[in-house]
Design an enzyme around this catalytic site. Structure first.
Site, PDB file in Angstrom:
ATOM      1  N   ASP A 290       0.841  -1.201   0.000  1.00 55.08           N
ATOM      2  CA  ASP A 290       0.000   0.000   0.000  1.00 55.08           C
ATOM      3  C   ASP A 290       0.873   1.247   0.000  1.00 55.08           C
ATOM      4  O   ASP A 290       2.044   1.221  -0.401  1.00 55.08           O
ATOM      5  CB  ASP A 290      -0.970  -0.063   1.207  1.00 55.08           C
ATOM      6  CG  ASP A 290      -2.289   0.657   0.953  1.00 55.08           C
ATOM      7  OD1 ASP A 290      -2.303   1.897   1.015  1.00 55.08           O
ATOM      8  OD2 ASP A 290      -3.300  -0.024   0.673  1.00 55.08           O
ATOM      9  N   ASP A 291       0.341   2.337   0.465  1.00 50.73           N
ATOM     10  CA  ASP A 291       0.980   3.658   0.466  1.00 50.73           C
ATOM     11  C   ASP A 291       2.362   3.622   1.130  1.00 50.73           C
ATOM     12  O   ASP A 291       2.602   2.803   2.025  1.00 50.73           O
ATOM     13  CB  ASP A 291       0.049   4.590   1.258  1.00 50.73           C
ATOM     14  CG  ASP A 291       0.287   6.050   0.963  1.00 50.73           C
ATOM     15  OD1 ASP A 291       1.274   6.367   0.296  1.00 50.73           O
ATOM     16  OD2 ASP A 291      -0.537   6.864   1.420  1.00 50.73           O
TER      17      ASP A 291
ATOM     18  N   ARG B   1      -6.140  16.344   3.544  1.00 49.49           N
ATOM     19  CA  ARG B   1      -5.105  15.328   3.764  1.00 49.49           C
ATOM     20  C   ARG B   1      -3.789  15.807   3.139  1.00 49.49           C
ATOM     21  O   ARG B   1      -3.092  15.051   2.481  1.00 49.49           O
ATOM     22  CB  ARG B   1      -5.521  13.979   3.182  1.00 49.49           C
ATOM     23  CG  ARG B   1      -4.849  12.811   3.897  1.00 49.49           C
ATOM     24  CD  ARG B   1      -5.008  11.497   3.164  1.00 49.49           C
ATOM     25  NE  ARG B   1      -4.492  10.416   3.979  1.00 49.49           N
ATOM     26  CZ  ARG B   1      -3.999   9.286   3.503  1.00 49.49           C
ATOM     27  NH1 ARG B   1      -3.936   9.081   2.210  1.00 49.49           N
ATOM     28  NH2 ARG B   1      -3.555   8.356   4.301  1.00 49.49           N
TER      29      ARG B   1
ATOM     30  N   TRP C  61      -5.927   1.786  -6.902  1.00 55.27           N
ATOM     31  CA  TRP C  61      -5.988   3.190  -7.356  1.00 55.27           C
ATOM     32  C   TRP C  61      -6.786   3.976  -6.326  1.00 55.27           C
ATOM     33  O   TRP C  61      -7.997   3.815  -6.224  1.00 55.27           O
ATOM     34  CB  TRP C  61      -6.654   3.230  -8.731  1.00 55.27           C
ATOM     35  CG  TRP C  61      -6.828   4.571  -9.361  1.00 55.27           C
ATOM     36  CD1 TRP C  61      -7.489   5.645  -8.854  1.00 55.27           C
ATOM     37  CD2 TRP C  61      -6.358   4.973 -10.655  1.00 55.27           C
ATOM     38  NE1 TRP C  61      -7.464   6.693  -9.737  1.00 55.27           N
ATOM     39  CE2 TRP C  61      -6.781   6.298 -10.861  1.00 55.27           C
ATOM     40  CE3 TRP C  61      -5.637   4.340 -11.664  1.00 55.27           C
ATOM     41  CZ2 TRP C  61      -6.499   7.000 -12.035  1.00 55.27           C
ATOM     42  CZ3 TRP C  61      -5.367   5.040 -12.837  1.00 55.27           C
ATOM     43  CH2 TRP C  61      -5.786   6.357 -13.013  1.00 55.27           C
ATOM     44  N   ASP C  62      -6.121   4.837  -5.598  1.00 53.48           N
ATOM     45  CA  ASP C  62      -6.759   5.561  -4.494  1.00 53.48           C
ATOM     46  C   ASP C  62      -7.108   6.983  -4.920  1.00 53.48           C
ATOM     47  O   ASP C  62      -6.615   7.481  -5.944  1.00 53.48           O
ATOM     48  CB  ASP C  62      -5.793   5.578  -3.291  1.00 53.48           C
ATOM     49  CG  ASP C  62      -6.510   5.635  -1.951  1.00 53.48           C
ATOM     50  OD1 ASP C  62      -7.682   6.010  -1.921  1.00 53.48           O
ATOM     51  OD2 ASP C  62      -5.871   5.302  -0.923  1.00 53.48           O
TER      52      ASP C  62
ATOM     53  N   ASN D 121      -8.099  10.380  -2.418  1.00 50.95           N
ATOM     54  CA  ASN D 121      -8.398  10.635  -1.010  1.00 50.95           C
ATOM     55  C   ASN D 121      -8.943  12.010  -0.654  1.00 50.95           C
ATOM     56  O   ASN D 121      -8.826  12.424   0.498  1.00 50.95           O
ATOM     57  CB  ASN D 121      -7.141  10.371  -0.172  1.00 50.95           C
ATOM     58  CG  ASN D 121      -6.962   8.880   0.077  1.00 50.95           C
ATOM     59  OD1 ASN D 121      -7.842   8.239   0.633  1.00 50.95           O
ATOM     60  ND2 ASN D 121      -5.854   8.327  -0.361  1.00 50.95           N
TER      61      ASN D 121
ATOM     62  N   CYS E 255     -10.314   2.467  -5.256  1.00 51.97           N
ATOM     63  CA  CYS E 255     -10.381   2.860  -3.852  1.00 51.97           C
ATOM     64  C   CYS E 255     -10.489   4.367  -3.822  1.00 51.97           C
ATOM     65  O   CYS E 255      -9.865   5.059  -4.617  1.00 51.97           O
ATOM     66  CB  CYS E 255      -9.116   2.395  -3.133  1.00 51.97           C
ATOM     67  SG  CYS E 255      -8.947   3.080  -1.479  1.00 51.97           S
TER      68      CYS E 255
ATOM     69  N   ASP F 266     -12.856   1.953   4.381  1.00 54.66           N
ATOM     70  CA  ASP F 266     -11.717   1.860   5.303  1.00 54.66           C
ATOM     71  C   ASP F 266     -12.147   1.251   6.625  1.00 54.66           C
ATOM     72  O   ASP F 266     -11.318   0.876   7.451  1.00 54.66           O
ATOM     73  CB  ASP F 266     -11.134   3.249   5.567  1.00 54.66           C
ATOM     74  CG  ASP F 266     -10.101   3.629   4.521  1.00 54.66           C
ATOM     75  OD1 ASP F 266      -9.761   2.782   3.679  1.00 54.66           O
ATOM     76  OD2 ASP F 266      -9.634   4.786   4.546  1.00 54.66           O
TER      77      ASP F 266
HETATM   78  C1  DGJ Z   1      -7.017   5.410   1.914  1.00 55.97           C
HETATM   79  C2  DGJ Z   1      -7.362   3.986   1.609  1.00 55.97           C
HETATM   80  O1  DGJ Z   1      -8.740   3.785   1.717  1.00 55.97           O
HETATM   81  C3  DGJ Z   1      -6.574   3.086   2.524  1.00 55.97           C
HETATM   82  O2  DGJ Z   1      -6.936   1.753   2.311  1.00 55.97           O
HETATM   83  C4  DGJ Z   1      -5.108   3.299   2.278  1.00 55.97           C
HETATM   84  O3  DGJ Z   1      -4.785   2.882   0.983  1.00 55.97           O
HETATM   85  C5  DGJ Z   1      -4.755   4.756   2.482  1.00 55.97           C
HETATM   86  N1  DGJ Z   1      -5.599   5.626   1.716  1.00 55.97           N
HETATM   87  C6  DGJ Z   1      -3.329   5.013   2.116  1.00 55.97           C
HETATM   88  O4  DGJ Z   1      -3.002   6.321   2.195  1.00 55.97           O
END
Ligand code: DGJ
Length: 726
Positions: free
Chosen positions: A351-352, A431, A466-467, A469, A514, A536
């Site tokens: 992940d990140d 964020r 692929w996020d 946020n 995502c 999440d």
């Molecule tokens: C938000 C995602 O929903 C999480 O699962 C994770 O990937 C974080 N971002 C990482 O920054």
């Protein structure tokens, strides 16, 4: 796939109908009837179960006295006699707002299970031409509608409302079921009886369009009760990942118009002469047997048509996020891979936190935009880790968030003009990040390049998460100059254009959608993405509600569902490991924790649950969902996935609230089985056998009576059963 053209261009004429005519759009069990009167007024007269002689609606049309604009217009337009919610509202170059559309013809063709009907309309004063395209999926009982608007005039016009589709219903009552939510509490169900007013469900967030509301709904007709198994139910879902608007407009006569499409918010879309605007698809289905069948229709359509590689089984996985967050070394990842392989999982997802050198991604304040490996953290690089996973028999996945940039990055310094912004105003951070302007083709190239570049880090990358946020604020595009009204629409179109390029080059990579969890859950995104990150929030209790509601519209196989540690990192709640597994096993199973922290007992249970998942996983991906008990209407949540040939099923049961009952056995009716066949029932994921009938054989009709009554004595007791017909 074999395409057989059975009927081509059945009918087409370019003039008003000499006499009234009707248009039938039908599937195996449903029918949509449009009528065109002599004056050219096109009305939607019926959407429901198939009836024998639908032409009779032509006679019934006489009750809509008056010309075009009265009654249930197929395309309600602003202007003429029409004064309610419009699907189409145009401002012409002379400043006028009136549009009156007249039917000019229709044609249909059949290809490989899909009847496509195109209905042509025109405004003779302004030369605006509209085509309504209905794809009727015969076997799935789904109709997908979109609209194409052509500026046939000589001057640029502005589209102020440009919905994909409108439907009209006549019933005594309309019970609307839809979802609201937020981060970590996505997809919460709300039910309401519609009054005499306009109910609007809308997103103006630009991205993360589904974090609060989903562009979908169920509508139960002539009832105030939500029923899984009885009554007429319509379901609808807009396939669009941008701003959307669903309007439910009930008039004084009690008729309801449902108008679904892109939200017109700050988006008066300019259309030059000769230009065509194509709206997103609106997906409709009808069931005369309650909400359960409506969901199953959508799920089948999703499997066969609506979701990228729908129904293809995806690997189980261990994701590094909650187990390691930003703090890891190569060694940490290798040990997690060892554990994942040891537990019987099939993939490891990094992940990140793996990228950016000058502004290293060691927390969420820096690095987005700079997609090179952080060699200070991972000196051996990604290929080393991915190859290690492959050597252990695991697939390998990696996280990106390509639409975003941290101010703390080289990208933000190199291309400040690529950031979504409004001149002279602060660009707000969420964020610690900004959004990249995907309406700009150069940014689209860059975002495609991120994916392409990451895929080049190793030939062993099988999966990309692929996020996305944050939402869009202070919206605006440097690239679009004075045409800011294009921004929201062209951002989403830009995203789809990138995804098209990615899918052309990388058809086999599994891509998870995502967006801080379920911030982008719609059939537009699912045209390109294989699955979603459902939320999440992995707390088994919260997930009961989130997964239940997600599956009202979207199939179980798209749901990434992970077992995480307790206390849950989002809710703080503590639930038993078995309950968490039993909940996650109802989707695409994954783990999101540090496996080395498992006790020996928990690890053994985890291995048992993972192993048993493979026995019935195909049912999660290809079975039909039967909801047996709703977390909203009961203290228990229960569901079954039944093989289409009814030879096998998996049944999940959960106690969500302890009611101090003396007898804790709760009866569930297992719907969907073949009443005549005998099924051997075996409990899986067992830590304490909880049904007297475990290991025995019962007929499908017996299991449908309520005699299936596992002992779920406490809050968070749960049990999973596997049924095989003899
Ligand atoms: C938000 C995602 O929903 C999480 O699962 C994770 O990937 C974080 N971002 C990482 O920054």
């Amino acid at each position: 796939m074999k395409h057989i053209l059975l009927i081509a261009a059945a009918l087409f004429c370019a003039c008003l109908p000499a006499r009234a005519t009707y248009i039938l759009i039908q599937t195996d069990h449903t029918q949509l009837v449009l009528t065109a009167q002599e004056d050219g007024a096109l009305r939607t007269r019926y959407y429901g179960k198939r009836i024998e002689a639908p032409w009779q609606f032509l006679n019934d049309d006489s009750r809509f006295h008056g010309p075009n604009g009265s009654g249930p217009m197929t395309v309600p337009t602003t202007g003429g006699k029409y004064v309610r919610e419009a699907a189409l509202h145009v401002r012409y170059a002379d400043g006028s707002h009136n549009t009156e559309l007249y039917y000019t013809g229709h044609k249909s063709e059949y290809r490989n299970g899909v009847f496509t009907t195109t209905v042509m309309l025109r405004d003779p004063v302004t030369d605006l031409a509209v085509q309504l395209i209905y794809d009727a999926y015969e076997k799935e009982d789904v109709i997908v509608a979109h609209t194409e608007i052509v500026n046939g005039g000589k001057k640029t016009i502005e589209l102020l409302d440009y919905a994909s589709s409108a439907m009209h219903f006549e019933a005594d009552r309309y019970l609307l079921t839809h979802t609201w939510g937020g981060w970590a509490t996505e997809m919460q169900v709300e039910r309401e009886l519609l009054g005499h007013d306009t109910k609007v469900i809308e997103s103006r967030r630009g991205v993360q369009t589904t974090q609060n509301n989903n562009p979908s709904f169920l509508l139960s007709l002539n009832t105030a009760e939500f029923s899984e198994t009885a009554g007429d139910v319509i379901a609808g879902a807009l396939a669009w990942s941008g701003n959307f608007r669903l309007a439910f407009d009930r008039d004084d006569a009690g008729r309801l118009s449902v108008i679904a499409g892109i939200s017109p918010f700050a988006s008066a879309y300019p259309l030059a002469p000769g230009e065509t605007f194509i709206t997103p698809d609106m997906v409709w289905t009808f069931s005369s047997a309650g909400a359960g069948q409506a969901s199953r229709n959508l799920h089948r359509w999703a499997r066969n048509w609506g979701v990228y590689r729908g129904g293809q089984v995806h690997p189980t996985l261990l994701n590094s996020w909650e187990g390691a967050y930003f703090t890891f070394t190569t060694e940490t990842l290798l040990r997690m891979i060892d554990d994942a392989a040891g537990m019987g999982l099939e993939m490891f997802v990094l992940d990140d936190g793996w990228f950016a050198k000058d502004f290293p991604r060691n927390n969420d304040a820096a690095g987005l935009g700079d997609w090179e490996v952080n060699t200070a953290k991972l000196p051996e690089g990604i290929d080393y880790v991915a190859s290690y996973a492959h050597d252990k028999g695991l697939k390998f996945g990696i996280w990106i968030e390509p639409e975003m940039v941290n101010p703390q990055s080289n990208l933000a310094r190199r291309h400040p003009e690529w950031v979504v912004q409004s001149p002279g105003r602060e660009i707000y951070q969420e964020r610690n990040q900004w959004v990249l302007d995907l309406s700009n083709p150069k940014v689209q190239d860059f975002v495609f390049g991120i994916f392409d570049g990451v895929m080049k880090l190793s030939k062993n990358i099988d999966y990309v998460k692929w996020d996305c946020n944050r939402v869009i604020q202070s919206f605006g595009s440097t690239y679009l100059g004075k045409e800011q009204d294009r921004f929201f629409v062209e951002y989403c179109q830009g995203l789809y254009s990138v995804m098209k390029r990615i899918r052309t080059k990388y058809p086999d990579v599994i891509i998870q959608c995502c967006s801080s969890g379920g911030g982008r859950v719609d059939y537009g995104a699912l045209h390109y993405f294989d699955e979603i990150w459902t939320s999440d929030n992995t707390d088994g209790d919260c997930r009961a509600y989130i997964q239940y509601a997600t599956n009202l519209i979207y199939p179980p196989f798209i749901m990434g569902a992970h077992v995480s540690a307790v206390p849950n990192h989002q809710s703080g709640n503590v639930t038993p490991l078995k309950f968490r597994f039993d909940m996650a096993c109802a989707g695409r199973l994954g783990l999101e924790l540090q496996p080395k922290n498992f006790s020996a007992r928990d690890r053994a249970l985890a291995e048992r649950c993972i192993a048993s998942y493979y026995q019935y996983r195909d049912l999660v991906f290809t079975g039909d969902l039967y909801r047996l008990s709703s977390p909203y209407d009961s203290d228990y949540y229960a569901l079954a996935y039944v093989a289409p040939d009814k030879s096998r099923a998996v049944v999940y049961t959960y106690c969500l609230r302890y009611q101090h009952r003396t007898g804790s056995q709760h009866p569930f009716r297992i719907d969907g089985l073949d009443p005549q066949r005998k099924y051997k029932v075996r409990e899986l994921n067992v830590d304490r056998s909880c049904w007297w009938g475990d290991g025995q054989t019962f007929t499908g009709d017996f299991l449908g009576t309520g005699a299936f009554n596992p002992d779920l004595p406490q809050k968070y007791s749960s049990a999973v059963f596997y049924l095989e017909a003899e």
